[in-house]
Design a protein around this motif. Structure first.
Motif, short mmCIF file in Angstrom:
data_model
loop_
_atom_site.label_atom_id
_atom_site.label_comp_id
_atom_site.label_asym_id
_atom_site.label_seq_id
_atom_site.Cartn_x
_atom_site.Cartn_y
_atom_site.Cartn_z
N THR A 1 0.83 -1.20 0.00
CA THR A 1 0.00 0.00 0.00
C THR A 1 0.87 1.25 0.00
OG1 THR A 1 -1.76 -1.15 1.16
CG2 THR A 1 -1.79 1.24 1.27
N ILE A 2 1.93 1.24 0.79
CA ILE A 2 2.85 2.38 0.85
C ILE A 2 3.50 2.60 -0.52
CG2 ILE A 2 4.96 3.28 1.91
CD1 ILE A 2 4.08 1.72 4.48
N TYR A 3 3.90 1.51 -1.18
CA TYR A 3 4.48 1.62 -2.52
C TYR A 3 3.47 2.22 -3.50
CZ TYR A 3 8.42 -1.46 -1.18
OH TYR A 3 9.53 -2.01 -0.60
N ALA A 4 2.21 1.79 -3.41
CA ALA A 4 1.18 2.33 -4.29
C ALA A 4 0.97 3.82 -4.05
CB ALA A 4 -0.13 1.56 -4.09
N ASP A 5 1.02 4.24 -2.77
CA ASP A 5 0.93 5.67 -2.46
C ASP A 5 2.06 6.44 -3.12
OD1 ASP A 5 -1.27 5.20 -0.77
OD2 ASP A 5 -0.06 5.22 1.06
N VAL A 6 3.29 5.95 -2.96
CA VAL A 6 4.46 6.64 -3.53
C VAL A 6 4.33 6.72 -5.05
CG1 VAL A 6 6.95 6.46 -3.92
CG2 VAL A 6 6.02 6.09 -1.64
N ASP A 7 3.97 5.62 -5.68
CA ASP A 7 3.84 5.60 -7.14
C ASP A 7 2.80 6.62 -7.61
OD1 ASP A 7 5.74 3.58 -7.16
OD2 ASP A 7 4.28 1.97 -7.51
N ILE B 1 1.42 11.82 -10.16
CA ILE B 1 0.69 13.09 -10.19
C ILE B 1 1.65 14.27 -10.26
CG2 ILE B 1 -0.75 14.63 -8.77
CD1 ILE B 1 -2.26 12.06 -7.87
N LEU B 2 2.76 14.17 -9.52
CA LEU B 2 3.74 15.26 -9.49
C LEU B 2 4.66 15.26 -10.70
CD1 LEU B 2 4.64 14.98 -5.70
CD2 LEU B 2 3.22 16.75 -6.78
N GLY B 3 4.54 14.25 -11.55
CA GLY B 3 5.35 14.18 -12.76
C GLY B 3 6.82 13.90 -12.50
N LYS B 4 7.11 13.11 -11.47
CA LYS B 4 8.49 12.80 -11.11
C LYS B 4 8.81 11.36 -11.50
CE LYS B 4 8.99 16.79 -9.19
NZ LYS B 4 9.73 17.83 -9.87
N ASP B 5 9.86 11.19 -12.28
CA ASP B 5 10.26 9.86 -12.75
C ASP B 5 11.45 9.38 -11.93
OD1 ASP B 5 10.34 7.57 -14.29
OD2 ASP B 5 11.60 8.47 -15.83
N PHE C 1 10.36 8.15 -2.54
CA PHE C 1 9.84 8.14 -1.17
C PHE C 1 10.55 9.20 -0.33
CE2 PHE C 1 10.53 6.33 3.15
CZ PHE C 1 9.24 6.45 3.62
N VAL C 2 11.87 9.26 -0.40
CA VAL C 2 12.61 10.27 0.37
C VAL C 2 12.30 11.67 -0.17
CG1 VAL C 2 14.90 11.05 1.10
CG2 VAL C 2 14.40 8.60 0.98
N TYR C 3 12.12 11.80 -1.47
CA TYR C 3 11.73 13.08 -2.05
C TYR C 3 10.40 13.56 -1.46
CZ TYR C 3 10.02 16.42 -5.53
OH TYR C 3 9.50 17.53 -6.15
N LEU C 4 9.42 12.66 -1.39
CA LEU C 4 8.12 13.03 -0.83
C LEU C 4 8.23 13.40 0.64
CD1 LEU C 4 5.89 10.30 -2.53
CD2 LEU C 4 5.99 12.75 -3.09
N LEU C 5 9.01 12.64 1.40
CA LEU C 5 9.22 12.99 2.81
C LEU C 5 9.88 14.35 2.95
CD1 LEU C 5 10.48 9.64 4.37
CD2 LEU C 5 8.25 10.69 4.70
N SER C 6 10.76 14.68 2.02
CA SER C 6 11.52 15.92 2.09
C SER C 6 10.68 17.16 1.81
CB SER C 6 12.69 15.89 1.10
OG SER C 6 13.56 14.83 1.37
N PHE C 7 9.73 17.06 0.86
CA PHE C 7 9.05 18.24 0.37
C PHE C 7 7.53 18.27 0.54
CE2 PHE C 7 12.96 17.93 -2.18
CZ PHE C 7 13.55 19.12 -1.79
N TRP D 1 1.65 9.39 -6.00
CA TRP D 1 2.11 10.75 -5.75
C TRP D 1 3.15 11.16 -6.78
CZ3 TRP D 1 1.62 14.28 -1.35
CH2 TRP D 1 0.55 13.96 -0.50
N LEU D 2 4.12 10.29 -7.05
CA LEU D 2 5.15 10.63 -8.03
C LEU D 2 4.54 10.81 -9.42
CD1 LEU D 2 8.08 8.31 -6.90
CD2 LEU D 2 7.84 10.77 -6.49
#
Length: 196
Positions: free
Chosen positions: A28-34, A39-43, A50-56, A36-37
């Motif tokens: 589930t956590i992996y699906a959340d990260v995928d 939607i945000l257009g991050k490859d 995951f660390v990017y999302l935690l950071s910003f 979010w990335l």
């Protein structure tokens, strides 16, 4: 510059990364990260992302801490959550995206997969027992209120500042106070005053 900051945060986020890799809810956590990335257009790779999302994204932190449960209290001081976003829902499906979670209260019976919730949204009770159920792929825009024992259907859209106190059918867009249907199955609907 952001990449360098994320790399630095690997050290700060080591406990988070460990849970990310071994937690029982990692699918589930992996699906959340995928989501979010996406939607945000991050490859990015999943771990770097995951660390990017935690950071910003403090909204993402709230969701991650919700997923991992009480163990969060040992390390969430390293990456503080958004203090005005409240997740009190017993079940939240994978892929919830919270955009600008400021002043948002999510207190539903359950939330389905791949939902989207904006800022200043209230999803909650009208009495001690009645709270909403949000089905898969629902979107709830800024300032909306979804209250009581109602169901927001699959692929439904609740417009900004709408007040929903009745069930919203699948594939509908509702707006207004009280909310009324303006679009159903992709087609504009005229003169719909109420729905059930």
């Amino acid at each position: 510059m952001r990449t360098l900051f994320v790399l630095f945060n690997y050290i700060r986020c080591l406990p988070h990364i460990a849970l990310f890799l071994i937690h029982s809810k990692k699918k589930t956590i992996y699906a959340d990260v995928d989501r979010w990335l996406g939607i945000l257009g991050k490859d990015y790779s999943r771990t770097f992302g995951f660390v990017y999302l935690l950071s910003f994204y403090p909204e993402y932190r709230n969701l991650f801490y919700y997923r991992v449960g009480y163990i969060q209290y040992f390390f969430k001081f390293l990456c503080p959550e958004l203090s005005t976003l409240y997740l009190y829902t017993p079940h939240i499906g994978e892929g919830l995206f919270i955009q600008h979670g400021f002043a948002t209260i999510i207190n539903a019976t359950s939330i389905g997969k791949n939902c989207w919730i904006n800022q200043q949204v209230t999803i909650g009770f009208t009495n001690s027992t009645d709270s909403p159920t949000i089905l898969d792929n629902a979107t709830i825009y800024a300032g909306a209120k979804v209250l009581g024992n109602v169901v927001v259907g699959e692929n439904a859209v609740v417009g900004a500042n709408a007040v929903v106190v009745k069930d919203v059918p699948n594939d509908c867009t509702v707006v207004g106070i009280p909310a009324r249907i303006i679009k159903m199955n992709g087609k504009t609907v005229r003169n719909v005053e109420a729905f059930s």
